[in-house]
Design a protein around this motif. Structure first.
Motif: not given
Length: 208
Positions: A107-112, A131-136, A168-171
């Motif tokens: 699933g997805s999150f609006d806060l990590v 990467e997984r945090a941004v993707e989620s 340096a993290q995209p997104g």
């Protein structure tokens, strides 16, 4: 040569010695830091939050006040058990044993929220986790990071080093950067498909 991630035996040993080895529930330093972490959140309310590395659940309790649902996890079973007891009266909180980034929830999150976690990871694991945090994260979702900023033998980087890696993290777009002698607290927001940063708090409320 890159140092390996902090071994699991280190955490097992810490929790064998004490239920709350870093005295997270006692120290004013920790309570103040947690209160600042929650206060800096740009949204009044969140739908679903993920907090890996939750330890004994002190920050989890505060996040539960601002979120409809909170999923917290830790790699150490005794920490998970303590966090479950700490949040037993909060029906919107779920606590699991999980090793990130190898394991990640559906699933997805609006806060990590990544609190006192990233400096334990080697470069490869850190890249994978971010990467997984941004993707989620949902579009315009919030990523909060807060980390101790003094050298520690078991830490592979300081809070400043974590912040440098996030640059340096995209997104992601940086919304807030709070730095003290002891810790670095940052808030990033996931950018839209076009790379644009969503409007800020004042703009959303028609003040800017």
């Amino acid at each position: 040569m890159t140092r390996p991630r902090t071994p699991e035996a280190y955490f097992d040993g810490m929790y064998r010695a004490a239920r709350d080895p870093w005295r997270l529930a006692e120290r004013w330093y920790e309570r103040r830091k947690y209160d600042l972490t929650v206060a800096v959140l740009p949204m009044a309310r969140y739908r679903r939050a993920f907090e890996p590395g939750c330890s004994v659940g002190e920050l989890t309790v505060r996040l539960a006040e601002r979120c409809d649902a909170v999923l917290a996890c830790d790699r150490v079973e005794s920490a998970v058990e303590t966090a479950r007891r700490r949040t037993a009266g909060l029906p919107n909180v779920s606590v699991r044993r999980m090793l990130v980034p190898e394991e990640w929830p559906d699933g997805s999150f609006d806060l990590v929220v990544l609190s006192e976690l990233l400096y334990y990871l080697d470069d490869s694991a850190l890249d994978q986790l971010l990467e997984r945090a941004v993707e989620s994260l949902e579009p315009a979702g919030t990523l909060v990071t807060v980390h101790w900023n003094h050298p520690v033998a078991e830490h592979l980087r300081t809070g400043t080093g974590v912040a440098r890696r996030l640059d340096a993290q995209p997104g992601l777009a940086l919304l807030a950067d709070h730095r003290e002698e002891d810790f670095v607290l940052q808030v990033h927001q996931r950018t839209g498909p076009d790379g644009r940063t969503p409007p800020g708090v004042a703009a959303r409320e028609g003040l800017a």
